[in-house]
Design a protein around this motif. Structure first.
Motif, PDB file in Angstrom:
ATOM      1  N   THR A 142       0.884  -1.173   0.000  1.00  0.00           N
ATOM      2  CA  THR A 142       0.000   0.000   0.000  1.00  0.00           C
ATOM      3  C   THR A 142       0.919   1.220   0.000  1.00  0.00           C
ATOM      4  O   THR A 142       1.438   1.590  -1.037  1.00  0.00           O
ATOM      5  CB  THR A 142      -0.944  -0.019   1.214  1.00  0.00           C
ATOM      6  OG1 THR A 142      -0.167  -0.188   2.394  1.00  0.00           O
ATOM      7  CG2 THR A 142      -1.941  -1.157   1.102  1.00  0.00           C
ATOM      8  N   VAL A 143       1.136   1.821   1.189  1.00  0.00           N
ATOM      9  CA  VAL A 143       2.124   2.905   1.303  1.00  0.00           C
ATOM     10  C   VAL A 143       3.459   2.244   1.628  1.00  0.00           C
ATOM     11  O   VAL A 143       3.585   1.565   2.639  1.00  0.00           O
ATOM     12  CB  VAL A 143       1.704   3.926   2.383  1.00  0.00           C
ATOM     13  CG1 VAL A 143       2.845   4.902   2.666  1.00  0.00           C
ATOM     14  CG2 VAL A 143       0.452   4.677   1.929  1.00  0.00           C
ATOM     15  N   THR A 144       4.415   2.428   0.761  1.00  0.00           N
ATOM     16  CA  THR A 144       5.650   1.655   0.847  1.00  0.00           C
ATOM     17  C   THR A 144       6.843   2.539   1.179  1.00  0.00           C
ATOM     18  O   THR A 144       6.882   3.683   0.730  1.00  0.00           O
ATOM     19  CB  THR A 144       5.867   0.878  -0.478  1.00  0.00           C
ATOM     20  OG1 THR A 144       6.949  -0.018  -0.313  1.00  0.00           O
ATOM     21  CG2 THR A 144       6.151   1.798  -1.641  1.00  0.00           C
ATOM     22  N   PRO A 145       7.825   2.046   1.950  1.00  0.00           N
ATOM     23  CA  PRO A 145       7.948   0.689   2.497  1.00  0.00           C
ATOM     24  C   PRO A 145       7.281   0.517   3.860  1.00  0.00           C
ATOM     25  O   PRO A 145       7.445  -0.533   4.458  1.00  0.00           O
ATOM     26  CB  PRO A 145       9.461   0.504   2.616  1.00  0.00           C
ATOM     27  CG  PRO A 145       9.960   1.869   2.953  1.00  0.00           C
ATOM     28  CD  PRO A 145       9.055   2.832   2.228  1.00  0.00           C
ATOM     29  N   GLU A 146       6.541   1.511   4.346  1.00  0.00           N
ATOM     30  CA  GLU A 146       6.049   1.367   5.720  1.00  0.00           C
ATOM     31  C   GLU A 146       5.086   0.202   5.879  1.00  0.00           C
ATOM     32  O   GLU A 146       5.002  -0.385   6.958  1.00  0.00           O
ATOM     33  CB  GLU A 146       5.427   2.674   6.255  1.00  0.00           C
ATOM     34  CG  GLU A 146       4.074   3.033   5.700  1.00  0.00           C
ATOM     35  CD  GLU A 146       3.502   4.284   6.403  1.00  0.00           C
ATOM     36  OE1 GLU A 146       4.283   5.179   6.775  1.00  0.00           O
ATOM     37  OE2 GLU A 146       2.270   4.350   6.561  1.00  0.00           O
ATOM     38  N   CYS A 147       4.367  -0.148   4.822  1.00  0.00           N
ATOM     39  CA  CYS A 147       3.426  -1.267   4.940  1.00  0.00           C
ATOM     40  C   CYS A 147       4.173  -2.571   5.229  1.00  0.00           C
ATOM     41  O   CYS A 147       3.716  -3.394   6.027  1.00  0.00           O
ATOM     42  CB  CYS A 147       2.554  -1.392   3.695  1.00  0.00           C
ATOM     43  SG  CYS A 147       3.476  -1.722   2.191  1.00  0.00           S
ATOM     44  N   LEU A 148       5.335  -2.740   4.599  1.00  0.00           N
ATOM     45  CA  LEU A 148       6.122  -3.953   4.838  1.00  0.00           C
ATOM     46  C   LEU A 148       6.772  -3.898   6.219  1.00  0.00           C
ATOM     47  O   LEU A 148       6.802  -4.907   6.947  1.00  0.00           O
ATOM     48  CB  LEU A 148       7.177  -4.127   3.737  1.00  0.00           C
ATOM     49  CG  LEU A 148       7.941  -5.453   3.740  1.00  0.00           C
ATOM     50  CD1 LEU A 148       7.012  -6.638   3.556  1.00  0.00           C
ATOM     51  CD2 LEU A 148       9.021  -5.460   2.652  1.00  0.00           C
ATOM     52  N   GLU A 149       7.252  -2.728   6.581  1.00  0.00           N
ATOM     53  CA  GLU A 149       7.834  -2.566   7.924  1.00  0.00           C
ATOM     54  C   GLU A 149       6.789  -2.869   8.997  1.00  0.00           C
ATOM     55  O   GLU A 149       7.066  -3.572   9.965  1.00  0.00           O
ATOM     56  CB  GLU A 149       8.357  -1.131   8.100  1.00  0.00           C
ATOM     57  CG  GLU A 149       9.655  -0.877   7.349  1.00  0.00           C
ATOM     58  CD  GLU A 149      10.027   0.600   7.281  1.00  0.00           C
ATOM     59  OE1 GLU A 149       9.116   1.458   7.361  1.00  0.00           O
ATOM     60  OE2 GLU A 149      11.229   0.894   7.115  1.00  0.00           O
ATOM     61  N   ASP A 150       5.588  -2.318   8.801  1.00  0.00           N
ATOM     62  CA  ASP A 150       4.512  -2.573   9.763  1.00  0.00           C
ATOM     63  C   ASP A 150       4.223  -4.063   9.880  1.00  0.00           C
ATOM     64  O   ASP A 150       4.071  -4.597  10.984  1.00  0.00           O
ATOM     65  CB  ASP A 150       3.217  -1.861   9.309  1.00  0.00           C
ATOM     66  CG  ASP A 150       3.284  -0.353   9.521  1.00  0.00           C
ATOM     67  OD1 ASP A 150       4.232   0.111  10.187  1.00  0.00           O
ATOM     68  OD2 ASP A 150       2.399   0.354   9.002  1.00  0.00           O
ATOM     69  N   PHE A 151       4.132  -4.707   8.749  1.00  0.00           N
ATOM     70  CA  PHE A 151       3.804  -6.127   8.761  1.00  0.00           C
ATOM     71  C   PHE A 151       4.880  -6.920   9.501  1.00  0.00           C
ATOM     72  O   PHE A 151       4.591  -7.784  10.331  1.00  0.00           O
ATOM     73  CB  PHE A 151       3.630  -6.665   7.337  1.00  0.00           C
ATOM     74  CG  PHE A 151       3.077  -8.059   7.287  1.00  0.00           C
ATOM     75  CD1 PHE A 151       1.716  -8.275   7.182  1.00  0.00           C
ATOM     76  CD2 PHE A 151       3.923  -9.160   7.395  1.00  0.00           C
ATOM     77  CE1 PHE A 151       1.197  -9.565   7.169  1.00  0.00           C
ATOM     78  CE2 PHE A 151       3.414 -10.454   7.393  1.00  0.00           C
ATOM     79  CZ  PHE A 151       2.053 -10.648   7.275  1.00  0.00           C
ATOM     80  N   VAL A 152       6.130  -6.608   9.188  1.00  0.00           N
ATOM     81  CA  VAL A 152       7.247  -7.342   9.793  1.00  0.00           C
ATOM     82  C   VAL A 152       7.300  -7.088  11.296  1.00  0.00           C
ATOM     83  O   VAL A 152       7.495  -8.003  12.093  1.00  0.00           O
ATOM     84  CB  VAL A 152       8.576  -6.951   9.114  1.00  0.00           C
ATOM     85  CG1 VAL A 152       9.772  -7.454   9.906  1.00  0.00           C
ATOM     86  CG2 VAL A 152       8.602  -7.492   7.683  1.00  0.00           C
ATOM     87  N   GLU A 153       7.056  -5.849  11.668  1.00  0.00           N
ATOM     88  CA  GLU A 153       7.149  -5.501  13.085  1.00  0.00           C
ATOM     89  C   GLU A 153       5.967  -6.037  13.883  1.00  0.00           C
ATOM     90  O   GLU A 153       6.133  -6.552  14.992  1.00  0.00           O
ATOM     91  CB  GLU A 153       7.219  -3.970  13.223  1.00  0.00           C
ATOM     92  CG  GLU A 153       7.527  -3.497  14.636  1.00  0.00           C
ATOM     93  CD  GLU A 153       7.289  -1.998  14.801  1.00  0.00           C
ATOM     94  OE1 GLU A 153       7.108  -1.545  15.931  1.00  0.00           O
ATOM     95  OE2 GLU A 153       7.264  -1.273  13.764  1.00  0.00           O
ATOM     96  N   LEU A 154       4.774  -5.943  13.289  1.00  0.00           N
ATOM     97  CA  LEU A 154       3.568  -6.251  14.064  1.00  0.00           C
ATOM     98  C   LEU A 154       3.028  -7.660  13.838  1.00  0.00           C
ATOM     99  O   LEU A 154       2.681  -8.351  14.794  1.00  0.00           O
ATOM    100  CB  LEU A 154       2.474  -5.220  13.749  1.00  0.00           C
ATOM    101  CG  LEU A 154       2.826  -3.757  14.045  1.00  0.00           C
ATOM    102  CD1 LEU A 154       1.721  -2.821  13.552  1.00  0.00           C
ATOM    103  CD2 LEU A 154       3.077  -3.557  15.542  1.00  0.00           C
TER     104      LEU A 154
END
Lengths: 470, 470
Positions: free
Chosen positions: A399-411
């Motif tokens: 979606t909004v990248t790369p924060e969407c991947l960071e969020d997924f990995v972190e959470l």
């Protein structure tokens, strides 16, 4: 109890707008840096931190120009245009990672098998066995016109060509160099043994070749084979060749039936159904709480482009959606070359499909509404999908990248690990070994590629064997 | 007095044996690690430490099978087989460097212009304007057979095809997207302006295309164009298109005449002869003293392969040298498809060419005898070449790698700098700016590619301009 492990690919593309359109306008979105190495190396590091199995890179050669009979809406919203070559991202991402795999889309219609086979072997070498090939035959007439043709070949014909293409590629990858062809023997001054290297003589309906493979054997030989065809003919092709299949359907019953059908077809062809992993497309917006996720979704949504989504979708289904009123049912044209894509969406429900309904179901200007929730809710949703449909994992769109991947990995990743459905470390070995287990660097003996192997069959010496290169 | 600056490329190839054959057997040689990213990233770092202008990557799709009518001698000695794809090395090398350029060989005969243009644009983006394309049309029948053809097209025909190929590539690179087409305007939600993007409609003898370029404008647009043709037709092609020309001739008078001829032809076509840089091939073995260099040369020579050199050379000239006695004059066959290469060597002297003479002149099992000497001697030799022949620099072939490049950077570069003929730092900007000066990121207005530009010519708005994409 050992629970089925969930597999994850980060689904991306060497362009600005991939699936969820318009989000490049979000202040925190970095997708407009797609043309820099740092952007991709950062993404690869995040994916590897999250123990993702792979980064799946889509591609399209052509432009979406069905909507409003023009490429303009796609260009304004950067809907997969501009789009750069995906293969060239892999070496830079591989250089800063050790484990994450790469599944890369290459359209075989316009690439010489002799050269494509070398590209894949080169990447398998450079990544130390982490490369996969997403086999596509293309569906855009605009791509055909880029290659000097008036239109794409017919859908089913493309798969016949693809079958032969793969047979030829298998010959090059599996049958040209025997396992012990390369000695690298400095003392005896023998790099490789000609009697262990075989000329491929292929005289097929669509391809002719008389040559040895240019690359020496790489860790996996044949790259891990990905495929995404949803049509009847596409599923047969997938059941024959693919090891990872992208199932692009929105509801569980449809995914369940596709998964069961492909596994049954694979079994009928003598393959072990467990040798095929199925991935569902999924878009996730996750927050620390449900409320935070909802707020994030609304923030994202404010930057989404329904127009971009319609431009993309119109080309996918071969119907100019601008010709429809918001609530007018979308008609099914039997002569539509992209019938199967249209069928795939229209068969989802009894309700008539309309532009309004498409926009509503897309949610973020893409082709699929995101799943919005807390990490626990996302994890529950993913586990339910796996348990109820028989799929093995997900291709997660950005979606909004790369924060969407960071969020997924972190959470989400820690929750999946807690629930016992996600690895806590990578397995050693090649991508294929990571996906299918130790000792599985090469394709299974029941895969059609194995028929092209020579080892142990004809160990003749140079000058005797007719197709040795001497 | 300002002395003419010497330009340097490290000449290499994605394979074990490139020019100097057999040296992979040397204990310190690392060329058998060609299939790892670390090997290439290390090479790129050394080249950049030595302020090299570029890394020039050769390529061949095919195998040398003329000698003894077999590919076996090439395979045993790893004479450019196995050979992996060169383009895929660039992203990994670019990721660990900032300045060094990359000139990469791509054979246009078997690549769709639409896709090759995108590959080059992708690399120009990812390297931030450091990519060059060495244009080749191929000369091996074994390559043609890999693509399902019986033999290569005729030599001159290949250049006619290449002329049209480049015209089409220029249209895509220079004429499809105007400079101000891409706005990346998040506030107004406009990534690019359709009215500034033009559909290329090319209906030529050899190629058809009706499409926009898939990539947005990259720093250089057209990659820096390299070419190496020595034949009459090849020189005309080079004078028309090339910016960096590889002059592959062994003695000064021949190089002098080729350099003068190409510059004159370029001027006759309206190009500034200073817009073309010429590079001579050179192999160097350098030591701290002359004696050390001689000792190193003898050590290297003990690992060289004359057989490998003959295998390579036989394919280059299209003559099976195994059919000749050591001292038998090599005959000139008028029907030989590789006549120009044979002419290029046989015209070097009045003495008849024999296998013995070829082996002697090769020195290290390659096609060219190395220059052996102290750093001062090497520098003097290079300066003399530049001053006497009019060339601009050298493509330095590797011997024992990477130590040969390390030696050169450590020993010769400081001497060249002392003599005032070599830069002490990189210039800023793209490869083309580094080679031709500030403000020269794009091709000169006198280059034929410039004719395909649209900026300032037709600023029509969408819907009016027939070839705008709307």
């Amino acid at each position: 109890m050992h629970r089925k492990q969930i597999r994850l690919n980060a689904f991306d593309m060497n362009c600005v707008g991939h699936i969820q359109h318009g989000l490049w306008t979000h202040p925190r979105d970095r997708s407009a840096s797609y043309n820099t190495l740092g952007y991709w190396q950062n993404l690869a590091r995040i994916a590897e931190r999250g123990l993702f199995d792979g980064i799946f890179l889509a591609d399209i050669v052509g432009v979406y120009d069905v909507y409003k009979d023009s490429a303009a809406p796609s260009i304004i919203d950067a809907v997969q245009i501009p789009v750069n070559d995906p293969l060239l991202l892999v070496p830079a991402m591989a250089a800063v990672t050790r484990h994450v795999g790469f599944g890369v889309t290459c359209n075989l219609t316009y690439e010489q098998p002799y050269l494509l086979a070398r590209r894949m072997s080169t990447l398998d070498h450079l990544t130390n066995g982490r490369i996969g090939w997403n086999i596509v035959t293309g569906y855009l007439d605009s791509a055909a016109r880029g290659m000097g043709r008036a239109a794409q070949p017919d859908h089913d014909d493309r798969y016949d060509v693809a079958d032969e293409y793969l047979e030829l590629a298998y010959k090059l990858w599996e049958g040209s160099w025997e396992d012990d062809a390369v000695l690298r023997d400095k003392d005896n001054r023998v790099y490789a043994r000609p009697e262990k290297i075989h000329r491929i003589r292929h005289h097929g309906r669509h391809y002719q070749l008389d040559a040895i493979h240019l690359s020496e054997p790489s860790p996996q030989r044949t790259p891990v084979l990905y495929q995404a065809g949803a049509s009847t003919r596409g599923r047969r092709f997938a059941a024959t060749h693919a090891e990872c299949i992208f199932v692009n359907a929105a509801n569980k019953p449809l995914v369940t039936s596709i998964v069961a059908d492909i596994r049954a077809q694979a079994a009928a062809q003598g393959r072990d159904p467990a040798d095929i992993l199925m991935f569902a497309g999924r878009t996730v917006v996750v927050g620390r709480t449900h409320a935070e996720a909802e707020a994030k979704f609304r923030d994202y949504q404010a930057h989404a482009s329904a127009e971009g989504g319609l431009a993309h979708f119109s080309s996918s289904i071969g119907v100019d959606l601008s010709r429809y009123e918001l609530d007018e049912p979308i008609r099914h044209d039997k002569n539509n070359a992209n019938n199967s894509a249209l069928e795939a969406i229209t068969s989802r429900s009894k309700e008539p499909w309309t532009v309004r309904r498409i926009i509503n179901e897309m949610g973020l200007g893409g082709r699929q509404k995101p799943f919005v929730g807390s990490a626990e809710e996302v994890a529950d949703d993913m586990i339910a999908w796996v348990e109820e449909t028989g799929i093995d994992g997900f291709n997660l769109s950005r979606t909004v990248t790369p924060e969407c991947l960071e969020d997924f990995v972190e959470l989400v990743v820690p929750i999946l690990q807690e629930r016992g459905v996600y690895k806590r470390d990578y397995a050693e070995g090649t991508l294929r070994e990571k996906l299918f287990g130790p000792g599985r660097a090469r394709l299974a003996a029941s895969h059609p590629a194995a028929r092209q192997r020579r080892q142990g069959r004809d160990q003749a010496v140079a000058g005797v064997l007719a197709d040795a290169v001497t």
